[in-house]
Design a protein around this motif. Structure first.
Motif, mmCIF file in Angstrom:
data_model
loop_
_atom_site.group_PDB
_atom_site.id
_atom_site.type_symbol
_atom_site.label_atom_id
_atom_site.label_comp_id
_atom_site.label_asym_id
_atom_site.label_seq_id
_atom_site.Cartn_x
_atom_site.Cartn_y
_atom_site.Cartn_z
ATOM 1 N N ILE A 189 1.984 15.982 -16.954
ATOM 2 C CA ILE A 189 1.031 15.947 -15.861
ATOM 3 C C ILE A 189 -0.181 15.074 -16.201
ATOM 4 N N TRP A 190 -0.461 14.903 -17.495
ATOM 5 C CA TRP A 190 -1.653 14.154 -17.910
ATOM 6 C C TRP A 190 -1.480 12.649 -17.760
ATOM 7 N N PHE A 191 -0.280 12.191 -17.575
ATOM 8 C CA PHE A 191 -0.046 10.750 -17.468
ATOM 9 C C PHE A 191 0.122 10.306 -16.017
ATOM 10 N N CYS A 192 -0.144 11.205 -15.084
ATOM 11 C CA CYS A 192 -0.071 10.880 -13.659
ATOM 12 C C CYS A 192 -1.459 10.516 -13.136
ATOM 13 N N SER A 193 -1.479 9.565 -12.273
ATOM 14 C CA SER A 193 -2.738 9.168 -11.658
ATOM 15 C C SER A 193 -3.074 10.103 -10.494
ATOM 16 N N GLU A 194 -4.141 9.810 -9.825
ATOM 17 C CA GLU A 194 -4.437 10.516 -8.582
ATOM 18 C C GLU A 194 -3.316 10.249 -7.580
ATOM 19 N N VAL A 195 -3.035 11.243 -6.785
ATOM 20 C CA VAL A 195 -1.923 11.156 -5.835
ATOM 21 C C VAL A 195 -2.480 10.911 -4.437
ATOM 22 N N GLU A 196 -1.833 10.004 -3.714
ATOM 23 C CA GLU A 196 -2.217 9.679 -2.344
ATOM 24 C C GLU A 196 -1.018 9.879 -1.424
ATOM 25 N N HIS A 197 -1.291 10.214 -0.177
ATOM 26 C CA HIS A 197 -0.206 10.367 0.782
ATOM 27 C C HIS A 197 -0.645 9.810 2.143
ATOM 28 N N ALA A 198 0.335 9.490 2.954
ATOM 29 C CA ALA A 198 0.093 8.984 4.308
ATOM 30 C C ALA A 198 1.266 9.369 5.193
ATOM 31 N N THR A 199 1.038 9.438 6.489
ATOM 32 C CA THR A 199 2.072 9.826 7.444
ATOM 33 C C THR A 199 2.118 8.833 8.596
ATOM 34 N N VAL A 200 3.264 8.777 9.240
ATOM 35 C CA VAL A 200 3.477 7.915 10.404
ATOM 36 C C VAL A 200 4.301 8.693 11.422
ATOM 37 N N THR A 201 3.888 8.621 12.669
ATOM 38 C CA THR A 201 4.621 9.272 13.746
ATOM 39 C C THR A 201 5.364 8.210 14.556
#
Length: 637
Positions: free
Chosen positions: A375-387
């Protein structure tokens, strides 16, 4: 003679090999009984001058020095303490007993001595008799006593009880052997610390080891097996002593040197350095082959409220040797209670995994689990959605994407649900185009390779992309033709795939540009009657099709290798069968300018999943105990 008055006896190897006594005079066996000692005192009352007995002992020593240098020599006698050390005058009896004690100790410690302690006593008595013959003959009655009695007589406690308490006890002097000269030159030591000669030199006797050193031996061997850093292993030697000297605490974790901790801060700087948390050294330590195992699953749940009792067959199939490092699960038409679904996933994966991130778009769910030590080698997580269906109030069609960076490799995971219908190929292509243009990722994450990115396609802005879901592409055949092919193809699905709409559009380049799909060796996953393996028997008689797919794309060739691509036929709570894929993905070192997630994960979900896992196991045990108690047992009245 040493500076303390001790005698130095030269070491003669021939003396060890010869089993003959030093004095070849006929001797008689002496009894070291208390009555014998008392008779010795009465017969030698006239010996009052201690220097006379010392002179006799010195004459015996001078006689021995006249022997040939090639004959075995007895050890030289130490200088009497009464005269040489300036101590008090002692009686002759105490001198005789001191000599017996010293000779007995020499016979006990001599590895080449084959005789018993009685031989040494006989030799001592004979030599003493010869020295006393001119002035004071020693006539003692001979008695046959067992050897153990004579041996105990050398250390008899009765001598100390009947001795004069005013007299000082005799302390036997030390005998220092001269150093043994080597017969030849020593073998040269090798430069490596793991050489055989050096390990032999540093060998520690097992009797001198404490319990902690013995316990560390097994842990050090496990440490060497778990050390995966090739550079670290080059500097370490294979022997246990070197490993122990290098480590301050013993565990399976890789050792950290203090100078490495002082070297730099992991979270500062933007250049690739030796001390970077996401750099090459740390990457090679955890992934020597620089390959990450990823598990991807897609499943249209048909909105069912009831979840499968056991998800092990979906996430942890028995035909694989190892679990994967990352688990990505995408769901279309998910169950109403999304939190319950995530808890069930955590309960199945257990304490080894934590939920890195979860996102939803209506009934589209996307969840990512990572091994807790990564878990320490993961960056910040981003998400997005599309309809893709704006008119509908319930968002059933569209896409949700999650992006993050692991070490220096950027990932994008997309799950989507395209327009349904056998003939709506064009609408599905429109859904795809809208998603790649409208999915706003990344936002804050740096692009690892901006020269290959385009603003019109989100999939070009990441190193590794996985796109999976219910794409709703069908087979261009009738229901009867498809069933006839299924009955005759066996495990070879190529006759069916020739009529697959998705593969045809991908070849023409109208959809999923740059994407690939693994070979399909499983039957169509849509549409089944719930609870059985029979395709749609309703009035619509829908054609079996490969609607559920997993596609992947990479910037560099051969970055993604397919390990497994199949469907899960044991889960039958929906009209779709889940599709799973396992992949090995190439990793690259990262830079310190990547915003780290700093080990963030859903803690409350983790605790609830573990609690349920324990509760489930306890219920199983209680049920097993009840079954055992209810079993028929024969009793004898």
């Amino acid at each position: 003679m040493s500076e303390h008055g001790d005698s130095i006896v030269p070491f003669n190897p021939a003396e060890l090999r010869s089993g003959e006594p030093t004095c070849k005079t006929d001797i008689t066996v002496l009894s070291v009984d208390l009555r014998t000692e008392n008779s010795n005192k009465e017969e030698h009352k006239d010996i009052k001058k201690p220097h006379e007995g010392t002179k006799l002992l010195q004459d015996e020593h001078n006689k021995d020095t006249k022997l040939s240098p090639f004959q075995p020599r007895p050890p030289s006698l130490p200088k009497p303490m009464g005269l040489g050390m300036g101590g008090k005058n002692i009686s002759f009896d105490e001198k005789v007993r001191g000599r017996r004690l010293r000779n007995s100790q020499e016979s006990l410690t001599d590895p080449g001595e084959t005789g018993s302690s009685t031989d040494s006593l006989k030799e001592d008595t004979a030599s003493n008799g010869q020295g006393l013959a001119p002035g004071c003959p020693l006539d003692l009655p001979s008695m046959e006593t067992p050897p153990f009695r004579i041996r105990s007589g050398s250390f008899s406690e009765t001598d100390n009880e009947h001795s004069d308490p005013n007299k000082e006890r005799l302390k036997p002097s030390r005998i220092i052997l001269s150093p043994l000269q080597p017969t030849g030159t020593y073998p040269p030591l090798e430069n490596s610390a793991a050489s055989t000669s050096l390990r032999t030199t540093n060998r520690i006797d097992r009797d001198c080891l404490d319990y902690s050193a013995v316990g560390r031996r097994g842990r050090s061997e496990r440490l060497q097996r778990n050390l995966s850093d090739s550079r670290l292993l080059d500097t370490m030697v294979s022997d246990n002593a070197s490993v122990h000297s290098m480590k301050s605490t013993y565990s399976v974790l890789n050792p950290i040197r203090p100078r490495d901790v002082r070297n730099r801060s992991f979270l500062e700087g933007s250049v690739l350095g030796n001390g970077a948390l996401l750099g090459a050294e740390e990457l090679d330590r955890y992934f020597p082959e620089r390959r990450l195992g990823i598990f991807v699953a897609t499943w249209n749940m048909q909105g069912e409220k009831g979840l499968p009792y056991n998800l092990d067959d979906l996430l942890l199939p028995t035909d694989t040797d190892f679990a994967q490092d990352v688990y990505v699960i995408g769901v279309q038409e998910g169950c109403p209670d999304r939190r319950e679904w995530e808890i069930r996933l955590q309960e199945t994966l257990g304490p080894y995994y934590v939920m890195l991130y979860a996102a939803a778009h209506g009934v589209l769910y996307l969840t990512i689990f990572v091994r807790r030590d990564l878990i320490w080698f993961c960056s910040e997580v981003e998400h997005a959605t599309v309809t893709t269906r704006i008119i509908s109030q319930i968002k059933t069609k569209g896409a949700v994407g999650i992006a993050f960076t692991f070490f220096g490799t950027s990932f994008l995971f997309i799950t989507s649900h395209f327009t349904s219908g056998d003939s709506k190929i064009y609408e599905r292509i429109l859904d795809y185009n809208k998603i790649i243009e409208a999915l706003a990722l990344p936002r804050n994450l740096p692009d690892t390779n901006p020269y290959r990115s385009t603003t019109s396609d989100v999939t070009t802005r990441f190193d590794e992309v996985f796109w999976f879901g219910d794409f709703n592409f069908r087979l261009n055949k009738t229901r009867g033709e498809v069933e006839a092919m299924l009955n005759g193809v066996g495990t070879d699905m190529s006759p069916l795939l020739q009529h697959d709409q998705l593969l045809k559009e991908m070849k023409e380049g109208s959809i999923f540009k740059g994407f690939q799909e693994a070979s399909i060796h499983f039957p169509p996953t849509y549409k089944f009657d719930i609870g059985c393996d029979v395709y749609d028997t309703t009035t619509k008689q829908r054609t079996p099709s490969y609607t559920d797919r997993i596609l992947y794309r990479n910037r560099q060739a051969d970055d993604i290798k397919v390990v497994k691509y199949t469907s899960c036929s044991s889960i039958k709570t929906s009209d779709h069968r889940p599709v799973v894929g396992m992949f090995q993905v190439k990793l690259r070192p990262g830079r310190d300018n990547i915003p780290l997630g700093a080990g963030q994960f859903d803690r409350s979900l983790y605790l609830e999943g573990i609690r349920r896992r324990i509760t489930r196991e306890l219920k199983k045990r209680e049920a097993a105990m009840k079954n055992q108690n209810n079993s028929t047992v024969c009793t004898i009245s």
